[in-house]
Design an enzyme around this catalytic site. Structure first.
Site, short mmCIF file in Angstrom:
data_model
loop_
_atom_site.label_atom_id
_atom_site.label_comp_id
_atom_site.label_asym_id
_atom_site.label_seq_id
_atom_site.Cartn_x
_atom_site.Cartn_y
_atom_site.Cartn_z
N ASP A 110 0.88 -1.17 0.00
CA ASP A 110 0.00 0.00 0.00
C ASP A 110 0.92 1.22 0.00
OD1 ASP A 110 -1.62 2.14 0.52
OD2 ASP A 110 -2.40 1.41 2.44
N LYS B 65 2.61 11.36 -3.57
CA LYS B 65 1.55 10.68 -4.30
C LYS B 65 0.59 11.67 -4.96
CE LYS B 65 -1.82 7.00 -3.37
NZ LYS B 65 -2.33 6.17 -2.26
N GLU C 184 -7.40 0.72 -4.33
CA GLU C 184 -7.38 0.62 -2.87
C GLU C 184 -8.70 0.14 -2.25
OE1 GLU C 184 -5.83 4.49 -2.00
OE2 GLU C 184 -3.85 3.91 -2.71
N ASP D 293 -13.37 5.06 1.52
CA ASP D 293 -11.93 5.08 1.79
C ASP D 293 -11.41 6.52 1.76
OD1 ASP D 293 -9.18 4.81 1.80
OD2 ASP D 293 -9.07 3.51 0.05
#
Lengths: 183, 584
Positions: free
Chosen positions: B6, B68, B161, B184
């Protein structure tokens, strides 16, 4: 394109529930997905296409009559079309103005007309929903008489479904956009 | 063995499937979470994780966090405002005399995770599955894959994810049949996915999200709140980072407590600050951000053809879902108590490990049916986007359409591959373009078949074929960041032309446009509310509107801008009244 009913191992008839199609699809998809031992990407895509056809009552009916859309215009569609296209145009232009407005005052002025459009949209959606329900009843009737059938009635019903589903989708999309503009 | 990773905005994790169980591996400090922070020291020294995070407030210019948010983005996209370089090219980050691509920085984090795993297991790890936000586009996915390759991995799969989190949730419920939503909210991104679980088959029905919404944004809002409350002056990047760290700590404390005190010892060198903060204060500040998740939830339900009451569970994952406000929002949107059974920081990594186990055959009878999150299509005559594969279509998939020439005498067609949901081609992301030649044809006679296919990895292949000659071209869209040299030159030429434009004239035009929009709005508002407003206020507004008109005629830029600001300010009350009236 092979027979979508056969691809998913379902019996050939007008009425199939979302659940019946989904269950048949997932059972095969679990075996055919390329990540699985013995998976087959070609057949995986094929069951995906078959499920997409069967989920759409309009395409499902056309698969049964084996006739392409004849561009039939159901009475109800002719009646609703001008209202829907006018509403979508108005809503689009209001939302565009709302996005372009650079000051709070201009935005505030747009709230009342946005709300009016939104109310009109709800009423049109209700009309569409009612029409859709009556089409479903008709479909159930055809399913009951199956395999005896009237191809012309099935083709007209197929086109009616196509209009109803498409417009409902468009109006629901528009409802979300209006919702965002008013938030 | 395939490791699962992850690669998060704030923290990253790695794990493996070991004797039938997914296991996450701890780093040398004993933590499974490794902060996604990279420090580039002098003499090419590179530190990753908590060591780098500790150096962040001392050497902010040498530390990179939340990279990211930039991966796979081009300059000119939202959020790359402060970056240097040519618009349309990949965003690069300059540290000292080094210029780094986001994927190179992410690769350092991945190398660190690789070392953590190899250290723990005592064997080399070369294969991996890496997770990305469901709503990442093709370029962002390709750049993430590139980061994995730079770190020395063979990237076996890029997996979404929320889908991974669903696998983690569903692993001990394989015999069940249910519909779930995964909400999420991580450090930098938000996704909402709806899945059907059916006897080991995990079918994603829809996904929506925002790749610029997460805990970082909440920290930012809270630090602005602290600035307002304590009248703080930020005079260096270091103090800005200290404040953000304090904001984050306060946010975490307030997930458990109703109130806290933010302490910043010797904040400006001499003065120490103590700022009391309550949960309801941060909730009020953060609510507009969390509110943004609502629309994505509704869109996802709509696309899945599911209503909230059809859902069996709403699973919360991602560190930001620890916030009570987020839990409250989720339960309001879906009308049910959210399911908190999954570890917010670990569920995604566990899911990545499970996907790895499916791929290497150690986990049987589990299949993941994922979707392409954004519509794919080509640009047609008139600059519109023609969708070939609609969003939320299960992959792998193949679809195609026939096109013809719109102009007589045409002898070729340019195929521009687009990704996105907007009607106008220009508003979508261009993945690439190529030309397909055909014999000169009169209008509407050429027959060009365009076929899109997406494999299980989400890699798109586009084939165009002239059906009369059989001539065909195939391109694989791997990295959309690569822009041709000519394109870069053309963009440079464009920007040079603009550089010599008269800045003042442009600013005046902007102000004039604003005035032209504002003056009729003021007039309409005054007419609508004429009976409800005190005469003095009406008079004051009219006087200011006249001042704006006069400034427009004078052509003095600064004067016009100032008069507009005043008009904006004194009509605030007017705007509020209008809104209240419309809501009645």
């Amino acid at each position: 394109m092979p027979d979508p009913f056969a691809v998913l191992g379902l019996s050939k008839r007008p009425l199939l529930s979302e659940e019946q199609i989904g269950d048949a699809y997932r059972k095969l998809a679990g075996e055919l997905h390329p990540d699985q031992l013995g998976g087959d990407v070609g057949r995986f895509r094929e069951i995906g296409e078959a499920a997409a056809i069967l989920r759409d009552p309009s395409k499902r009916l056309r698969a049964l009559t084996e006739e392409k859309s004849g561009g039939l215009l159901p009475e109800m569609a002719a009646d609703l079309f001008p209202k829907i296209s006018a509403l979508i145009q108005r809503a689009d232009s209001l939302i565009e103005k709302q996005l372009a407005a650079s000051n709070v005052l201009s935005k505030a002025l747009l709230i009342a007309p946005l709300r009016a459009v939104s109310e009109e949209l709800e009423s049109l959606l209700t009309q569409l929903r009612t029409w859709h329900t009556s089409l479903e009843k008709e479909l159930a009737g055809i399913d009951k008489a199956w395999p005896e059938c009237d191809h012309n009635a099935m083709n007209l019903l197929a086109d009616s479904f196509a209009y109803a589903i498409r417009w409902e989708g468009q109006l629901r999309e528009m409802r979300l956009a209006l919702d965002a503009a008013l938030a | 063995m395939i490791a699962g990773i992850d690669l998060g905005t704030t923290n990253s994790l790695i794990g493996v499937y070991d004797s039938g169980f997914p296991t996450l591996l701890a780093n040398r400090e004993g933590h499974r979470l490794t902060p996604s922070v990279v420090f580039y020291g002098e003499n090419n020294q590179i530190l990753v994780g908590s060591e780098a995070r500790r150096l962040q407030s001392i050497h902010p210019e040498r530390c990179i966090s939340s990279v990211k948010r930039l991966i796979g983005r081009r300059l000119g996209d939202d959020g790359t405002g402060g970056m240097r370089g040519t618009k349309g090219t990949a965003a690069t980050i300059t540290i000292g005399d080094r210029s780094l691509l986001p994927e190179e920085i992410s690769a350092e984090i991945l190398k660190k995770l690789k070392a953590v795993a190899e250290d723990r297991l005592g064997t080399e790890i070369t294969r991996t599955v890496i997770t990305v936000p469901a709503y990442f586009n093709d370029a962002q996915r390709a750049a993430t894959r590139k980061a994995g390759e730079l770190a020395g991995f063979t990237v076996e799969r890029i997996v979404s994810e929320p889908t991974a989190a669903a696998l983690a949730y569903g692993l001990d419920r394989l015999a069940e049949k249910s519909k779930i939503a995964v909400y999420d909210l991580g450090g930098g991104t938000f996704d909402l996915s709806i899945l059907q679980l059916d006897n080991g088959v995990f079918q994603v029905l829809s996904s929506h999200g925002d790749t610029r919404l997460g805990g970082d944004d909440l920290d930012d809002v809270i630090s602005k709140l602290l600035i307002r409350k304590a009248c703080i002056k930020i005079d260096s990047p270091g103090s800005s980072i200290r404040l953000l760290e304090a904001a984050r700590a306060a946010k975490e404390n307030l997930s458990l407590l109703e109130e806290t005190v933010v302490r910043l010892p010797f904040f400006d060198g001499t003065k120490s600050l103590e700022i009391p903060l309550t949960r309801s204060e941060i909730d009020e500040a953060c609510a507009p951000l969390i509110q943004r998740t609502r629309l994505h939830c509704l869109r996802s339900l709509e696309d899945a053809g599911v209503s909230a009451s059809d859902l069996d569970e709403v699973i919360l994952v991602g560190g930001s879902t620890r916030m009570p406000l987020v839990r409250k929002f989720a339960s309001e949107i879906f009308g049910k108590q959210p399911n908190l059974s999954q570890h917010p920081d670990e569920a995604v990594a566990i899911g990545a490990v499970l996907q790895g186990a499916i791929l290497d055959g150690s986990l049987r009878n589990v299949a993941l049916l994922d979707v392409t999150p954004l519509s794919l299509g080509i640009e047609t005559f008139g600059g519109l986007m023609n969708i070939i594969i609609p969003r939320n279509t299960t992959i792998p998939v193949k679809a195609g359409e026939m096109f013809t020439n719109a102009v007589a005498g045409q002898s070729g067609m340019r195929i521009t591959v687009l990704q996105g949901e907007r009607e106008l081609a220009n508003d979508n992301w261009t993945l690439g373009s190529f030309d397909i030649p055909f014999p000169r044809a009169s209008k509407g006679t050429a027959r060009i078949g365009v076929q899109f296919s997406i494999d299980a990895d989400g890699i798109l292949q586009v084939l165009a074929r002239d059906t009369t000659t059989g001539n065909e071209k195939i391109i694989e869209v791997r990295s959309a960041v690569e822009v041709s040299d000519e394109a870069v030159e053309a963009m440079l030429a464009g920007s040079l032309e603009h550089a010599f434009e008269d800045m003042d004239a442009r600013i005046f035009t902007e102000a004039r446009l604003k005035a032209e929009e504002m003056l009729p709005a003021v007039e309409t508002a005054l007419t609508q509310l004429s009976t409800e407003l005190p005469a003095e206020e009406v008079l004051e507004i009219r006087r200011q509107a006249a001042a704006v008109k006069a400034a427009m005629e004078s052509k003095e830029t600064i004067r016009l801008k100032q008069e507009l600001v005043t008009l904006d300010n004194i009509t605030q009350n007017l705007a509020t009244r209008l809104m209240e009236k419309a809501m009645m």
